[in-house]
Structure formats: structure tokens, C-alpha cells
Design a protein around this motif. Structure first.
Motif, PDB file in Angstrom:
ATOM      1  N   SER A  57       0.810  -1.226   0.000  1.00 23.69           N
ATOM      2  CA  SER A  57       0.000   0.000   0.000  1.00 23.69           C
ATOM      3  C   SER A  57       0.838   1.267   0.000  1.00 23.69           C
ATOM      4  O   SER A  57       0.319   2.350  -0.274  1.00 23.69           O
ATOM      5  N   ILE A  58       2.152   1.179   0.292  1.00 24.15           N
ATOM      6  CA  ILE A  58       2.974   2.396   0.246  1.00 24.15           C
ATOM      7  C   ILE A  58       2.990   2.981  -1.166  1.00 24.15           C
ATOM      8  O   ILE A  58       3.239   4.172  -1.346  1.00 24.15           O
ATOM      9  N   PHE A  59       2.705   2.147  -2.163  1.00 26.87           N
ATOM     10  CA  PHE A  59       2.694   2.631  -3.548  1.00 26.87           C
ATOM     11  C   PHE A  59       1.320   3.133  -3.978  1.00 26.87           C
ATOM     12  O   PHE A  59       1.163   3.582  -5.112  1.00 26.87           O
ATOM     13  N   TYR A  60       0.338   3.055  -3.093  1.00 29.22           N
ATOM     14  CA  TYR A  60      -1.004   3.540  -3.411  1.00 29.22           C
ATOM     15  C   TYR A  60      -1.267   4.899  -2.773  1.00 29.22           C
ATOM     16  O   TYR A  60      -2.354   5.457  -2.908  1.00 29.22           O
ATOM     17  N   GLN A  61      -0.275   5.436  -2.037  1.00 26.45           N
ATOM     18  CA  GLN A  61      -0.467   6.696  -1.326  1.00 26.45           C
ATOM     19  C   GLN A  61      -0.243   7.901  -2.228  1.00 26.45           C
ATOM     20  O   GLN A  61       0.680   7.912  -3.050  1.00 26.45           O
ATOM     21  N   THR A  62      -1.062   8.910  -2.044  1.00 25.06           N
ATOM     22  CA  THR A  62      -0.838  10.188  -2.710  1.00 25.06           C
ATOM     23  C   THR A  62       0.178  10.992  -1.902  1.00 25.06           C
ATOM     24  O   THR A  62       0.560  10.612  -0.791  1.00 25.06           O
ATOM     25  N   ILE A  63       0.587  12.135  -2.432  1.00 26.56           N
ATOM     26  CA  ILE A  63       1.571  12.969  -1.766  1.00 26.56           C
ATOM     27  C   ILE A  63       1.030  13.517  -0.446  1.00 26.56           C
ATOM     28  O   ILE A  63       1.795  13.862   0.460  1.00 26.56           O
ATOM     29  N   THR A  64      -0.301  13.575  -0.287  1.00 29.39           N
ATOM     30  CA  THR A  64      -0.897  14.076   0.959  1.00 29.39           C
ATOM     31  C   THR A  64      -1.058  12.991   2.008  1.00 29.39           C
ATOM     32  O   THR A  64      -1.454  13.276   3.133  1.00 29.39           O
ATOM     33  N   GLY A  65      -0.783  11.727   1.626  1.00 29.39           N
ATOM     34  CA  GLY A  65      -0.959  10.623   2.559  1.00 29.39           C
ATOM     35  C   GLY A  65      -2.291   9.931   2.438  1.00 29.39           C
ATOM     36  O   GLY A  65      -2.584   8.985   3.175  1.00 29.39           O
ATOM     37  N   ASP A  66      -3.136  10.386   1.510  1.00 28.69           N
ATOM     38  CA  ASP A  66      -4.387   9.688   1.233  1.00 28.69           C
ATOM     39  C   ASP A  66      -4.087   8.482   0.333  1.00 28.69           C
ATOM     40  O   ASP A  66      -2.932   8.204   0.028  1.00 28.69           O
ATOM     41  N   TRP A  67      -5.140   7.796  -0.116  1.00 26.76           N
ATOM     42  CA  TRP A  67      -4.930   6.548  -0.845  1.00 26.76           C
ATOM     43  C   TRP A  67      -5.700   6.538  -2.155  1.00 26.76           C
ATOM     44  O   TRP A  67      -6.836   6.986  -2.225  1.00 26.76           O
ATOM     45  N   GLY A  68      -5.052   6.004  -3.189  1.00 28.63           N
ATOM     46  CA  GLY A  68      -5.747   5.716  -4.435  1.00 28.63           C
ATOM     47  C   GLY A  68      -6.273   4.289  -4.397  1.00 28.63           C
ATOM     48  O   GLY A  68      -5.657   3.403  -3.795  1.00 28.63           O
ATOM     49  N   GLU A  69      -7.418   4.060  -5.046  1.00 30.36           N
ATOM     50  CA  GLU A  69      -8.034   2.719  -5.040  1.00 30.36           C
ATOM     51  C   GLU A  69      -7.355   1.851  -6.106  1.00 30.36           C
ATOM     52  O   GLU A  69      -7.955   1.460  -7.097  1.00 30.36           O
ATOM     53  N   ALA A  70      -6.076   1.517  -5.855  1.00 28.33           N
ATOM     54  CA  ALA A  70      -5.270   0.831  -6.870  1.00 28.33           C
ATOM     55  C   ALA A  70      -4.891  -0.590  -6.468  1.00 28.33           C
ATOM     56  O   ALA A  70      -4.047  -1.213  -7.108  1.00 28.33           O
ATOM     57  N   ALA A  71      -5.532  -1.126  -5.428  1.00 28.14           N
ATOM     58  CA  ALA A  71      -5.113  -2.418  -4.885  1.00 28.14           C
ATOM     59  C   ALA A  71      -5.436  -3.601  -5.784  1.00 28.14           C
ATOM     60  O   ALA A  71      -4.869  -4.683  -5.623  1.00 28.14           O
ATOM     61  N   GLY A  72      -6.354  -3.432  -6.733  1.00 27.68           N
ATOM     62  CA  GLY A  72      -6.662  -4.535  -7.636  1.00 27.68           C
ATOM     63  C   GLY A  72      -7.823  -5.377  -7.155  1.00 27.68           C
ATOM     64  O   GLY A  72      -8.560  -5.018  -6.224  1.00 27.68           O
TER      65      GLY A  72
END
Length: 453
Positions: A57-72
Motif C-alpha cells: 500500500s505504500i505505492f497507493y499513497q498520494t503525496i498528501t498521505g491519502d490513498w488511491g483505489e489501486a489495490a486490484g
């Protein structure tokens, strides 16, 4: 210390630790923005471990520390990755209070397959594609950044740092040695830290902005150079903090000043002969040289979302303000987006001037190399060389993040080189970040719209 373990360390790291006891090892990896993530462990524990875990999940974080729904398809389960050290990257952390090393790690899944969206793995993938074609890519990055006054209030404008003379850094002093002297104490620490870390600086110059400096690195292997830029960003920040100022790698930190770029110089060697494929037997420019430029012209528009990764990045592309606005190419012409510097045939190279210093160095170099490789394989010719001031030409790069991501999403050839899974994750995370930005009401809107519309 275990002699067998220390014998694997690079020469500079061994010299740093000579006669001293290693206290701690920082096990680090770059996330999508280029922030160092990882764990600090006691040296005695590091000696016993072959790997450590971090969630993907460290690769799903935005620069603000939020998360993109990229987990698959499996959902956001934060699966553990296996992180293995690359001992060739071990280097000092000379600003710490104890004796500490930093070591970059590579990310693998439980089947020992490289994580496709880990930035260092993306760059390794691109370099390997060159090598499969008998080619060795060589790059030389230039790093521009600002030294600015401390800024702890986001609502306050960023200001130049106070120089050694007690006056704020002045703009329009490009290449001035006096201006460089203003930042002497910071630069001294940059040199000292770089020497302790085993990095060779090709030169430091004052750029056109107030408090803006440029550091050039010696050309070499793309992964090694990306590692150095990754390390240098932290090194420079730490040197600045010692002198009550900040170092910023924002593409456009100060409205009326030039932006900061990471210009990337490219050449390509034939592995079998060691010759630069951009130069023929008589020293002339080859078809490969022109194909590479055409690759930039045809595919850099879709790569802008990677080399200009934030909304602020697009504020740098301003006509007549030391940043390109199009994809023209020219010889010894700094107004073009693609420049061919003066050089001998052996050193003939192509410079990508569009990348911002805010980009992740692994991804910026990877996508730039990818455009060139696609160009070599497509064997197309570029537009005619632009002569004169390219700022007088038409703009032909996206001017905001949404449009750049649209181009990136359609770039199937680029996805194939960078990796489809990386392209999927990157787009999702950056779109999430863009949506976060669009949810913020700016001071400009409050000032001009509140009572007037």
C-alpha cells in the motif's frame, strides 16, 4: 562488526565506518512521489536479516498521505512485500547523531517476482529492455532546486533564503560566483555530505532564480544515477536544515522566478563495440540519433504526467521563463524542449529539458528512456530542427494534470515498456491526488470571486 558483511560495502561506506561502530541501518525504498519509505533497524539486527517486509500500500499513497483505489481485484488487504537490500547502494547518513548507513532495497512479491509498480523496478525493466537489444543507455541528470526561507505556514508565500551577507538571495544572477558564495555554508555541507556518501559532483552553479542552484552529476548507469538523485534530495534538504533554511524541489515554488528542472542527458552505447550509436564511423549523426529524437517528439506528450507529476509542475511551463513549452528540437538551443548540446561525436547526446525536479528520479529517467527506446524501434524521423527562439512556436504539451493523465492513459506503447501494472497503479494514484487538489479552494478564488461574481 561482521567482517564478511562489511566487505560487501562500497568503498566510501567502508571509509566512513573505519574505526567506528555502526549503530543503525536505514532500510529504504522509494515510493511513487520519491519519498524514502522503510525502517531503521539496529546494525546487529540488520546483519542477521536477509530481507524485511513493508505493505504494498505504500505505492497507493498520494503525496498528501491519502490513498488511491489501486489495490486490484483482491481489495485493499495491504499485502506484505519482500524487500531485499542492494548492498551496492549502502552509503552514509552523515547528518545523523550516530553512525548510520542507508541502504536501498528492491521490492519482490512472495514468488520472488519484482513488484511491477515499485519505481526502481520500473527503471530496471526499461534498462533491461535496452540490454536485450544489445544497447547500454547512459544518462546524466542535472538537479535544480531553491534554497528558501523557512516556511511553516502554507498560506504564506515562499521567499528566498537570507544569504551570508544578511540580504535575501537576489534573482537574475545566473552563473554568478558571488551569488554561490552567498550560500557557501550550505554548499560546504552539501560537498561534505556528498564526499562521505561517495558521490561525485560535476559542478554547482547559481541558476536564474533567487536562491536557485544547480548540481550536475557525472554521466553513467541510469539506475545508479537515479539512486544518487534519490539520495541527493535528502542530502540537500538535510544540509539546508542545518542553516535555518529549506531546500525545495518543487517545480515552481516562487511565482515570479524560473522553475526547477531535472534535465536528463541521454546517449546509447552498442554493448558489443562500446560505440555511441548516435555517431557514425566518420563522426556524423546516425539514423539512430534522429530516431531517438523522434521518439521524444512522438511520446513525451504522454510521458508528461510522469515527468510533471503534480499540479504545481505545470506552472513551470511558462513562455520565456527558462522552461520549454513545446517539443521542438535544436542544436545548442536552450529554448527547445529537446536539445542537442555541443559535444564531440563520442559524447553526442540528446537532452530532455521537460522533466521537473519534482518528479521521482527513477520514474522520470525511466519514462524518458522509454520514449527514446520506442523511437529507436519505430525508426521514424523527427520534425525539422528548430532554429531561433522556440518560445515563438506553438505550445504542444499538456498544460494541466488532467489532460496529461488522459494522454498517459491512452499511451499503450509507453505502458508496454514501463509495465502495464505500473501504468494502471500510477494513473489511479495520480487521479486521486488530482481530485484532492480540485477539492481545495485557493486564495485566488477567495480574493477575486468571493464578492465579485
Amino acid at each position: 562488526m561482521n567482517d564478511e558483511w562489511t566487505s560487501q560495502l562500497p568503498e566510501a561506506a567502508q571509509a566512513y565506518l573505519e574505526g567506528r561502530k555502526l549503530d543503525e541501518v536505514e532500510c529504504i525504498i522509494s515510493d511513487l512521489p520519491g519519498i524514502a519509505r522503510g525502517k531503521a533497524v539496529p546494525a546487529t539486527k540488520f546483519m542477521r536479516q536477509e530481507y524485511f517486509h513493508l505493505p504494498d500500500s505504500i505505492f497507493y499513497q498520494t503525496i498528501t498521505g491519502d490513498w488511491g483505489e489501486a489495490a486490484g481485484d483482491d481489495g485493499f488487504i495491504e499485502r506484505d512485500m519482500i524487500l531485499r537490500p542492494d548492498m551496492s547502494t549502502a552509503t552514509a547518513a552523515p547528518w545523523t547523531g550516530d553512525w548510520t548507513l542507508q541502504i536501498i532495497h528492491d521490492a519482490y512479491d512472495r514468488k520472488n517476482k519484482p513488484i511491477e509498480f515499485a519505481p526502481r523496478n520500473v527503471l530496471k525493466r526499461v534498462v533491461e529492455l535496452y540490454r536485450k537489444q544489445g544497447l547500454e543507455p547512459v544518462v546524466a541528470p542535472e538537479m535544480e532546486f531553491f534554497l528558501v526561507a523557512r516556511n511553516i505556514d502554507p498560506a504564506k508565500k515562499i521567499e528566498p533564503m537570507m544569504g551570508r551577507s544578511g540580504r535575501p538571495a537576489a534573482a537574475r544572477q545566473a552563473y554568478s560566483m558571488t551569488a554561490v558564495d552567498e550560500f557557501g555554508p550550505v554548499i560546504d555541507d552539501i560537498y561534505d555530505f556528498a564526499e562521505a556518501q561517495g558521490f561525485e559532483i560535476d559542478g554547482i552553479t547559481q541558476e536564474g532564480g533567487a536562491g536557485q542552484l544547480e548540481i550536475n552529476l557525472v554521466h553513467g548507469d541510469p539506475v545508479k544515477l537515479a539512486d544518487e538523485v534519490f539520495f541527493f534530495k535528502r542530502l540537500i534538504r538535510e544540509a539546508a536544515m542545518r542553516h535555518d533554511c529549506y531546500a525545495t524541489f518543487m517545480a515552481k515554488p516562487i511565482a515570479d522566478e524560473p522553475g526547477s528542472a531535472m534535465h536528463i542527458h541521454h546517449s546509447v552505447l552498442d554493448i558489443e563495440t562500446g560505440q555511441n550509436i548516435f555517431s557514425g564511423p566518420q563522426g556524423g549523426e546516425t539514423d539512430a540519433f534522429f530516431h531517438y529524437i523522434a521518439g521524444f517528439q512522438n511520446h513525451l506528450p504522454a510521458a508528461i504526467a510522469v515527468i510533471a507529476p503534480y499540479v504545481n509542475s505545470y506552472r513551470r511551463y511558462v513562455r520565456e521563463h527558462a522552461a520549454p513549452i513545446n517539443l521542438e528540437w535544436g542544436r545548442d538551443n536552450r529554448t527547445t524542449g529537446i536539445r542537442v548540446p555541443l559535444s564531440s561525436p563520442k559524447s553526442r547526446r540528446v537532452e530532455n529539458r521537460l522533466a521537473g525536479m519534482d518528479c521521482n528520479p527513477y520514474l522520470g529517467i525511466a519514462v524518458s528512456l522509454a520514449c527514446g527506446l520506442i523511437g529507436l524501434n519505430e525508426e521514424k524521423r523527427p520534425d525539422r530542427q528548430f532554429k531561433g527562439d522556440a518560445y515563438e512556436g506553438e505550445e504542444d504539451i499538456p498544460r494541466e494534470m488532467g489532460a496529461a493523465l488522459d494522454l498517459f492513459d491512452e499511451a499503450s506503447a509507453l505502458h508496454e515498456v514501463l509495465g502495464p501494472e505500473f501504468a494502471r497503479v500510477y494513473s489511479i494514484v495520480k487521479r486521486a491526488e488530482y481530485e484532492e487538489f480540485l477539492g481545495v479552494i485557493s486564495p485566488w478564488e477567495r480574493e477575486h470571486l468571493l464578492l465579485n461574481v
